[in-house]
Design a protein around this motif. Structure first.
Motif, PDB file in Angstrom:
ATOM      1  N   ILE A 160       1.459  17.143  47.217  1.00 46.63           N
ATOM      2  CA  ILE A 160       1.322  15.704  47.453  1.00 46.63           C
ATOM      3  C   ILE A 160       1.953  15.323  48.787  1.00 46.63           C
ATOM      4  CG2 ILE A 160       1.906  13.408  46.584  1.00 46.63           C
ATOM      5  CD1 ILE A 160       1.939  14.662  43.748  1.00 46.63           C
TER       6      ILE A 160
ATOM      7  N   PHE B 252       5.853  10.416  40.836  1.00 48.68           N
ATOM      8  CA  PHE B 252       4.521  10.871  40.439  1.00 48.68           C
ATOM      9  C   PHE B 252       4.557  11.514  39.062  1.00 48.68           C
ATOM     10  CE2 PHE B 252       6.512  14.550  42.340  1.00 48.68           C
ATOM     11  CZ  PHE B 252       6.034  15.638  41.626  1.00 48.68           C
TER      12      PHE B 252
ATOM     13  N   ALA C 103      -4.534  14.012  44.838  1.00 48.81           N
ATOM     14  CA  ALA C 103      -3.702  13.299  45.808  1.00 48.81           C
ATOM     15  C   ALA C 103      -4.534  12.848  47.009  1.00 48.81           C
ATOM     16  CB  ALA C 103      -2.547  14.192  46.267  1.00 48.81           C
TER      17      ALA C 103
END
Length: 216
Positions: A65, A88, A189
């Protein structure tokens, strides 16, 4: 002659549709925001689930990410004073069966495009837009039916100020034939941060071209 023509047309269009599906990663992204972080903003990534703080698996996801964030103008914080904290969470379902049918015999019917599903014809759930309908009073003479397992993968992201105030929240989900998160997380992502921050409260369909990439 007409029957042979329609049979060839149906097989050709089906091949084109399947080819398109295999080369595209589709996902739905919904985001909400009050503030848009400026370019060069320093951020630090943390799992929302505190029990994952020491997880090596989640460190790898965070790295994936982070790479996407840096491509979008964010900077990984090198100190204890980030501008924002990005939390996240990741999940993938146990899978469910999807049924698909396609013709094996002659074509005995009309031909049209129907969004979402088709009557008596071929339907591929991975190719949004529809399939072939019956028409001419009959549809296809025969069909093969196949079953495949699909998984729903989801990535949830929250961006907060250091005092805990949330300024951005988004969720991206995609159905895949694989549940390998190491391959899915970078794509999720990428989809989530495409056109960042996105229209507030609006779900958008994001398509990523997979040509030349390792596919999920």
């Amino acid at each position: 002659m007409n029957r042979q023509f329609f049979r060839m047309a149906s097989v050709t269009l089906m091949a084109v549709a399947l080819s398109a599906c295999a080369s595209t990663f589709r996902s739905d992204v919904t985001s909400f925001h009050t503030t848009i972080p400026a370019a060069g903003t320093k951020v630090v990534l943390v799992p929302i689930d505190e029990s994952r703080q020491d997880s090596l698996e989640y460190r790898q996801y965070a790295s994936s990410i982070q790479g996407v964030l840096e491509q979008n103008g964010f900077v990984g914080a090198r100190d204890d004073n980030p501008d924002y904290i990005i939390g996240f969470d990741i999940s993938v379902s146990d899978g469910r069966e999807r049924i698909r049918s396609y013709p094996t015999g002659g074509f005995a019917g009309n031909f049209w495009w129907r969004r979402g599903y088709a009557w008596g014809g071929w339907w591929d759930p991975y190719f949004p837009g529809g399939g072939f309908g019956p028409g001419f009073g009959g549809g296809f003479a025969g069909a093969n039916i196949t079953s495949r397992t699909v998984y729903l993968a989801q990535l949830h992201v929250e961006i907060r100020e250091p005092d805990g105030t949330m300024i951005f929240e988004a969720n991206v989900e995609s159905e895949s034939r694989s549940r390998r998160l190491t391959e899915l997380v970078p794509l999720l992502a990428e989809a989530l941060f495409e056109d960042f921050p996105g229209a507030n409260g609006v779900t958008r369909r994001v398509k990523i071209d997979l040509e030349g990439r390792k596919r999920p």
